[in-house]
Design a protein around this motif. Sequence first.
Motif, PDB file in Angstrom:
ATOM      1  N   ARG A  43       0.835  -1.208   0.000  1.00 58.33           N
ATOM      2  CA  ARG A  43       0.000   0.000   0.000  1.00 58.33           C
ATOM      3  C   ARG A  43       0.868   1.255   0.000  1.00 58.33           C
ATOM      4  O   ARG A  43       0.629   2.194  -0.768  1.00 58.33           O
ATOM      5  N   THR A  44       1.900   1.270   0.824  1.00 62.14           N
ATOM      6  CA  THR A  44       2.812   2.418   0.880  1.00 62.14           C
ATOM      7  C   THR A  44       3.510   2.603  -0.457  1.00 62.14           C
ATOM      8  O   THR A  44       3.629   3.727  -0.959  1.00 62.14           O
ATOM      9  N   TYR A  52       2.450  10.309  -4.122  1.00 66.01           N
ATOM     10  CA  TYR A  52       1.970  10.796  -2.824  1.00 66.01           C
ATOM     11  C   TYR A  52       2.737  10.120  -1.701  1.00 66.01           C
ATOM     12  O   TYR A  52       3.468   9.158  -1.920  1.00 66.01           O
ATOM     13  N   LYS A  53       2.534  10.631  -0.477  1.00 70.04           N
ATOM     14  CA  LYS A  53       3.153  10.026   0.708  1.00 70.04           C
ATOM     15  C   LYS A  53       2.121  10.003   1.825  1.00 70.04           C
ATOM     16  O   LYS A  53       1.464  11.015   2.094  1.00 70.04           O
ATOM     17  N   TRP A 138      -5.739  13.560  -4.858  1.00 72.92           N
ATOM     18  CA  TRP A 138      -5.372  12.166  -4.571  1.00 72.92           C
ATOM     19  C   TRP A 138      -6.550  11.243  -4.936  1.00 72.92           C
ATOM     20  O   TRP A 138      -6.381  10.209  -5.561  1.00 72.92           O
ATOM     21  N   TYR A 139      -7.730  11.652  -4.519  1.00 72.65           N
ATOM     22  CA  TYR A 139      -8.942  10.894  -4.842  1.00 72.65           C
ATOM     23  C   TYR A 139      -9.102  10.730  -6.355  1.00 72.65           C
ATOM     24  O   TYR A 139      -9.369   9.632  -6.850  1.00 72.65           O
ATOM     25  N   ARG A 140      -8.942  11.825  -7.109  1.00 73.50           N
ATOM     26  CA  ARG A 140      -9.083  11.768  -8.569  1.00 73.50           C
ATOM     27  C   ARG A 140      -8.030  10.849  -9.194  1.00 73.50           C
ATOM     28  O   ARG A 140      -8.339  10.115 -10.140  1.00 73.50           O
ATOM     29  N   LYS A 141      -6.820  10.864  -8.646  1.00 68.51           N
ATOM     30  CA  LYS A 141      -5.773   9.978  -9.164  1.00 68.51           C
ATOM     31  C   LYS A 141      -6.179   8.521  -8.966  1.00 68.51           C
ATOM     32  O   LYS A 141      -6.007   7.692  -9.864  1.00 68.51           O
ATOM     33  N   TYR A 142      -6.729   8.188  -7.805  1.00 65.10           N
ATOM     34  CA  TYR A 142      -7.204   6.825  -7.558  1.00 65.10           C
ATOM     35  C   TYR A 142      -8.324   6.448  -8.532  1.00 65.10           C
ATOM     36  O   TYR A 142      -8.401   5.306  -8.979  1.00 65.10           O
TER      37      TYR A 142
END
Length: 148
Positions: A43-44, A52-53, A138-142
């Motif tokens: 996951r990391t 992202y981090k 981040w949400y949009r990237k997912y």
Amino acid sequence: MGRKIGVEDYFVSTREILLYYADTDMMGVIYHANYLKFFELGRTGFIEDLGYKYVDMEESGYYAPVYDVQVTYKKPLRYGDQAFVKTWVELNDGIKTIYGYSVINGNEEVCAEGKTTHIIVKKDNFRPTAFKRAFPEWYRKYEEVKKK
């Protein structure tokens, strides 16, 4: 490390797992609870492969705790085996994110499969908040890379 695979329409990140003697149980196989650590490694790595981090999330005042976990063990890993964890996003509905995992050996045989469900909570009070509101980019990237 991470790469698109085959003709699939989703992103899969791959990380090598280092297996230590201390990871084994009395039967000489990798102890079952260690697979949760392997999932975290995956996951990391997945998050990092997308730029992202997780620590940035924490520094912004949020956590993404595990809400649910599921693991199915298919073939034992042993000390000395080569192993990898493959990670992808199964579901990302704006409230929860479900990551999928496959732990494989050096012969590309599936040793374990699983999923973890995560929600976003505020650090100060652990109240849930929407992922798409707290981290819209981040949400949009997912959404772009999740399993269709």
